[in-house]
Design a protein around this motif. Structure first.
Motif, mmCIF file in Angstrom:
data_model
loop_
_atom_site.group_PDB
_atom_site.id
_atom_site.type_symbol
_atom_site.label_atom_id
_atom_site.label_comp_id
_atom_site.label_asym_id
_atom_site.label_seq_id
_atom_site.Cartn_x
_atom_site.Cartn_y
_atom_site.Cartn_z
ATOM 1 N N VAL A 199 72.746 -49.138 -53.728
ATOM 2 C CA VAL A 199 73.531 -48.115 -54.409
ATOM 3 C C VAL A 199 73.453 -46.822 -53.618
ATOM 4 N N ALA A 200 74.584 -46.184 -53.454
ATOM 5 C CA ALA A 200 74.639 -44.959 -52.669
ATOM 6 C C ALA A 200 74.251 -43.757 -53.504
ATOM 7 N N HIS A 201 73.799 -42.709 -52.806
ATOM 8 C CA HIS A 201 73.572 -41.451 -53.490
ATOM 9 C C HIS A 201 74.884 -40.973 -54.105
ATOM 10 N N SER A 202 74.812 -40.414 -55.302
ATOM 11 C CA SER A 202 75.981 -39.729 -55.836
ATOM 12 C C SER A 202 76.171 -38.459 -55.042
ATOM 13 N N PHE A 203 77.386 -37.943 -55.062
ATOM 14 C CA PHE A 203 77.690 -36.788 -54.238
ATOM 15 C C PHE A 203 78.597 -35.863 -55.002
ATOM 16 N N PHE A 204 78.181 -34.618 -55.187
ATOM 17 C CA PHE A 204 78.926 -33.655 -55.975
ATOM 18 C C PHE A 204 79.468 -32.570 -55.061
ATOM 19 N N ASN A 205 80.710 -32.188 -55.288
ATOM 20 C CA ASN A 205 81.305 -31.084 -54.556
ATOM 21 C C ASN A 205 82.124 -30.227 -55.495
ATOM 22 N N SER A 206 82.037 -28.942 -55.306
ATOM 23 C CA SER A 206 82.882 -28.042 -56.076
ATOM 24 C C SER A 206 84.326 -28.248 -55.687
ATOM 25 N N GLN A 229 82.898 -35.342 -59.232
ATOM 26 C CA GLN A 229 81.778 -36.253 -58.977
ATOM 27 C C GLN A 229 82.264 -37.460 -58.193
ATOM 28 N N ALA A 230 81.517 -37.770 -57.126
ATOM 29 C CA ALA A 230 81.855 -38.934 -56.310
ATOM 30 C C ALA A 230 80.732 -39.942 -56.414
ATOM 31 N N LEU A 231 81.074 -41.121 -56.877
ATOM 32 C CA LEU A 231 80.065 -42.145 -57.109
ATOM 33 C C LEU A 231 80.520 -43.459 -56.512
ATOM 34 N N SER A 232 79.560 -44.264 -56.119
ATOM 35 C CA SER A 232 79.924 -45.587 -55.648
ATOM 36 C C SER A 232 78.721 -46.492 -55.644
ATOM 37 N N ALA A 233 78.966 -47.769 -55.486
ATOM 38 C CA ALA A 233 77.883 -48.733 -55.307
ATOM 39 C C ALA A 233 78.047 -49.396 -53.963
ATOM 40 N N CYS A 234 76.949 -49.452 -53.193
ATOM 41 C CA CYS A 234 76.987 -50.187 -51.938
ATOM 42 C C CYS A 234 76.956 -51.668 -52.278
ATOM 43 N N THR A 235 78.000 -52.352 -52.014
ATOM 44 C CA THR A 235 78.067 -53.765 -52.361
ATOM 45 C C THR A 235 77.876 -54.647 -51.138
ATOM 46 N N GLY A 265 74.091 -43.229 -57.546
ATOM 47 C CA GLY A 265 75.229 -44.115 -57.749
ATOM 48 C C GLY A 265 75.146 -44.946 -59.015
ATOM 49 N N TRP A 266 73.945 -45.124 -59.565
ATOM 50 C CA TRP A 266 73.789 -45.906 -60.794
ATOM 51 C C TRP A 266 74.495 -45.248 -61.975
ATOM 52 N N SER A 280 77.436 -44.318 -62.217
ATOM 53 C CA SER A 280 78.775 -44.880 -62.382
ATOM 54 C C SER A 280 78.757 -46.143 -63.219
ATOM 55 N N LEU A 281 77.572 -46.716 -63.401
ATOM 56 C CA LEU A 281 77.417 -47.910 -64.234
ATOM 57 C C LEU A 281 76.834 -47.571 -65.603
ATOM 58 N N GLY A 282 76.774 -46.275 -65.902
ATOM 59 C CA GLY A 282 76.259 -45.843 -67.189
ATOM 60 C C GLY A 282 74.746 -45.832 -67.281
ATOM 61 N N ILE A 283 74.057 -45.831 -66.133
ATOM 62 C CA ILE A 283 72.601 -45.863 -66.096
ATOM 63 C C ILE A 283 72.087 -44.516 -65.592
ATOM 64 N N ASP A 284 71.126 -43.937 -66.293
ATOM 65 C CA ASP A 284 70.550 -42.653 -65.891
ATOM 66 C C ASP A 284 69.576 -42.875 -64.736
ATOM 67 N N PRO A 285 69.894 -42.392 -63.527
ATOM 68 C CA PRO A 285 69.038 -42.657 -62.364
ATOM 69 C C PRO A 285 67.645 -42.065 -62.478
#
Length: 368
Positions: free
Chosen positions: A8-15, A44-50, A149-150, A152-157
């Motif tokens: 899972v990738a780091h989430s990434f926030f940008n203004s 918010q930019a989120l993703s999962a490394c698959t 990135g978790w 995005s799956l509704g899980i609190d990292p």
């Protein structure tokens, strides 16, 4: 929810003010997905490394060569203090009791440590997703970054990283500072939360050696005589997707961790931080802040707590800078992406001054 061997990738926030500058290139990042929102909100930019588990893993070298109870606890302080719009996330740690035979009396060198954490502005309410512990009796510190990135799956990292930190701290208190790998491996096995985290845990041995391990893109740096003499190696499957332990991750503490062994001297500084620190500060930025602190303080009288806060706030200011060239921006360009500015993230910084045992009490008295 079970995921089959995912990274899972780091989430990434940008203004939103970054959007027009960066959208064209960042939408092509495999580890990032953008959803533009109104100009008054954070995107918010989120993703999962698959990716499947890589057959060969590579590392990238960084730019520069609680109480007196018997249980060790590392947890979020519910009454976190708020200053200047920044919430300081803190932990409660037991530094009094230990099941080991190690004593501070036999040590030639000691750690005098300070820690400071600044959560991402969008995560202030929950204190961010980083976790850390400081054991001042055994001279062991650790930082853990819950992989964002978790979400995005509704899980609190943060649940995974905080539990991992607490379990590791407890087991080190039980086994001793020489058994970091054993403690962390068992902590991973016993963590019941879904999620994943990076980990960096180091200790100051009785022989004066900095020993430990690093998995992922948190890290440690050693500063001596205003020069960075050591920096741990960052580990990523690809850009912004770090090695991590946790739910169905193929990464292993035993097989994939970078081993840390550095001979320390009286007067050295050890800086341990999550990627929020090292993604925004080059080694020379941190060295400069330490050098300034040394010049301003009376000889031999240093305040690692003040310095940790100063360095963390420096990283936070760089994270907000849209024009500054940062390590994260450099690494993005090296990966083929056009990027300018800092990376807003949780920032955790632990700074330890290495000092002779006979001077340890004197410096503690000065700080108080």
């Amino acid at each position: 929810m079970i995921l089959s061997k995912v990274y899972v990738a780091h989430s990434f926030f940008n203004s939103s003010r970054f959007f027009f500058l960066r959208a064209a290139s960042l939408t092509h990042l495999r580890s990032l997905t953008f959803t533009p929102q109104s100009s008054n909100t954070q995107r918010q930019a989120l993703s999962a490394c698959t990716l499947p588990p890589p057959q060969s893993k590579s590392t990238s070298q960084s730019t520069t060569t609680p109480s007196s109870t018997s249980e060790f606890v590392a947890s979020e302080d519910k009454s976190a203090s708020k200053t200047s719009g920044i919430i300081k996330a803190s932990v409660t740690v037991n530094t009094e009791d230990s099941d080991t035979n190690s004593t501070s009396v036999s040590r030639r060198l000691r750690f005098s440590c300070g820690a400071f954490a600044i959560p991402h502005p969008d995560k202030q309410a929950k204190g961010g997703e980083d976790a850390y512990f400081v054991n001042s009796k055994l001279d062991v510190v650790g930082v853990f970054d819950g992989v964002g990135g978790w979400a995005s799956l509704g899980i609190d990292p943060k649940l995974y990283s905080q539990k991992l930190s607490a379990l590791t701290a407890h087991k080190i208190n039980q086994y001793g500072a020489k058994f970091i790998m054993k403690a962390l491996s068992e902590a991973v096995d016993e963590n019941e939360h879904i999620g994943s985290s990076t980990a960096c845990v180091v200790s100051l041995s009785e022989e004066g050696t900095l020993s430990g391990l690093n998995l992922g893109d948190s890290g440690v740096m050693v500063v001596r005589n205003s020069e960075a003499i050591y920096r741990s190696v960052d580990q990523q499957h690809y850009f912004n997707c770090p090695y991590q332990v946790g739910s169905d991750s193929a990464d292993s503490i035993e097989e994939d961790s970078g081993i840390i062994q550095v001979n320390l001297q009286d007067g050295d500084w050890v800086v341990v931080g999550t990627d929020g620190l090292f993604d925004n500060c080059f080694a020379e930025d941190i060295v400069s802040e330490i050098s300034w602190h040394e010049q301003k303080r009376p000889p031999g009288k240093f305040d690692p707590e003040y310095l940790a806060e100063s360095v963390a706030r420096l990283a936070f200011s760089f994270a907000m800078d849209t024009r500054r060239d940062t390590p994260f921006a450099v690494n993005a360009r090296q990966s083929g992406h056009h990027y300018i500015g800092g990376k807003m993230d949780d920032i955790t910084c632990i700074i330890c001054r290495v000092m002779l045992n006979e001077n340890y009490k004197k410096n503690s008295d000065f700080k108080s």
